[in-house]
Design a protein around this motif. Sequence first.
Motif, PDB file in Angstrom:
ATOM      1  N   LEU A 106       0.684  -1.073  -0.158  1.00  0.00           N
ATOM      2  CA  LEU A 106      -0.373   0.161  -0.055  1.00  0.00           C
ATOM      3  C   LEU A 106       0.744   1.281  -0.167  1.00  0.00           C
ATOM      4  CD1 LEU A 106      -2.501  -0.619   2.369  1.00  0.00           C
ATOM      5  CD2 LEU A 106      -2.679  -1.016  -0.298  1.00  0.00           C
ATOM      6  N   ILE A 107       1.827   1.222   0.849  1.00  0.00           N
ATOM      7  CA  ILE A 107       2.582   2.289   0.986  1.00  0.00           C
ATOM      8  C   ILE A 107       4.452   1.728   1.017  1.00  0.00           C
ATOM      9  CG2 ILE A 107       2.584   4.218   2.509  1.00  0.00           C
ATOM     10  CD1 ILE A 107      -0.029   4.380   1.601  1.00  0.00           C
ATOM     11  N   THR A 108       5.286   2.975   1.074  1.00  0.00           N
ATOM     12  CA  THR A 108       6.590   3.175   0.806  1.00  0.00           C
ATOM     13  C   THR A 108       6.490   4.143   1.361  1.00  0.00           C
ATOM     14  OG1 THR A 108       6.830   2.012  -1.042  1.00  0.00           O
ATOM     15  CG2 THR A 108       8.818   3.330  -0.332  1.00  0.00           C
ATOM     16  N   GLY A 109       7.192   4.311   2.445  1.00  0.00           N
ATOM     17  CA  GLY A 109       8.028   5.308   3.811  1.00  0.00           C
ATOM     18  C   GLY A 109       9.800   5.601   3.326  1.00  0.00           C
ATOM     19  N   GLU A 110      10.191   6.445   4.084  1.00  0.00           N
ATOM     20  CA  GLU A 110      12.007   6.176   4.613  1.00  0.00           C
ATOM     21  C   GLU A 110      11.662   7.981   5.698  1.00  0.00           C
ATOM     22  OE1 GLU A 110      16.075   6.860   2.263  1.00  0.00           O
ATOM     23  OE2 GLU A 110      14.851   8.297   1.736  1.00  0.00           O
ATOM     24  N   ILE A 111      12.524   7.000   6.271  1.00  0.00           N
ATOM     25  CA  ILE A 111      12.692   7.936   7.499  1.00  0.00           C
ATOM     26  C   ILE A 111      14.471   7.566   7.576  1.00  0.00           C
ATOM     27  CG2 ILE A 111      12.557   8.441  10.260  1.00  0.00           C
ATOM     28  CD1 ILE A 111       9.904   7.299   9.862  1.00  0.00           C
ATOM     29  N   ILE A 112      15.306   9.578   7.420  1.00  0.00           N
ATOM     30  CA  ILE A 112      16.870   9.549   7.975  1.00  0.00           C
ATOM     31  C   ILE A 112      16.801   9.545   8.752  1.00  0.00           C
ATOM     32  CG2 ILE A 112      18.872  10.193   7.130  1.00  0.00           C
ATOM     33  CD1 ILE A 112      16.860  10.111   4.518  1.00  0.00           C
ATOM     34  N   TYR A 113      17.062   9.874   9.729  1.00  0.00           N
ATOM     35  CA  TYR A 113      17.955   9.973  11.425  1.00  0.00           C
ATOM     36  C   TYR A 113      19.736  10.541  11.135  1.00  0.00           C
ATOM     37  CZ  TYR A 113      13.549   7.640  13.610  1.00  0.00           C
ATOM     38  OH  TYR A 113      12.521   7.002  13.419  1.00  0.00           O
TER      39      TYR A 113
END
Length: 285
Positions: A106-113
């Motif tokens: 359904l959904i793709t995400g990316e989080i960069i810390y």
Amino acid sequence: MTRSDFRFFHRLRVRWAEVDMQKIVFNAHYLMYFDTAITDYWRALGLPYQETMHQLGGDLYVVKATVEFHASARADDQIEVAMKCSRIGNSSLSFTGAIFRGDEHLITGEIIYVFADPATQSSRPVPPVLRDILTGFEAGEAMTGMRVGAWSELGADAQRLRTAVFVEEQGIPKELEWDSADETAVHAVACNRLGRPLATGRLLAHEPGTSKIGRMAVERTLRGGRLGRDVLHALMAVARERGDAEVVLHAQRSAQGFYDRLGFTVLGEPFEEAGIAHVTMFKRL
């Protein structure tokens, strides 16, 4: 992306409050789903987040978050939020996420810390031990280790954890928590890859052919995983190896369901111990 691209999944059900006037999940909630999954990802690493960051001398700060929409989730859908650490730079960590309904992506995400000094928020290199833990997890390595032995060997770690759980959290008086039985008991302690104790328990000789398990404690932020089960299995293995036919324990009523799921049976009526409701339970080995 497919499910096979990930080894970590966080399952949840979409709540009514999370859908919009179009009766689909409001777009901003997907970031919340990813953030919730990352919190559970740290549990899978065996790392209590706040204590771990303090031990590593830094903290993680989001510098970029993106969401790509392929299809919508709806109220009452059971979805799984997949998460993996996809890149480790000098001071940054990139997490890639995907939300699935069954096999449907359904959904793709990316989080960069960025790993940084909490006081100044200036970046710092990712600690080598954290780098090793993250790459090890994604490679399928174990995140915790079990030690079984005497009080002289494991007492310091067991005491630290039992003090936090029984004395500080549950308010049990110290004089009721500590007894001479620790010296003769077999103890089990599960630790993470930073050496922090996460779960513990002890095994006592009770009657001929029967051992008694007690002082079962799990780090508060990591309950609901496999740590308590692993400690219990380690202690039961010791009882089985020395020829016992069964184990008994005094379970707090709030933990009775945990022991039920592991095949323990209630014996007798509930009672109070140290001001807390308990029930005796046993299991054949």
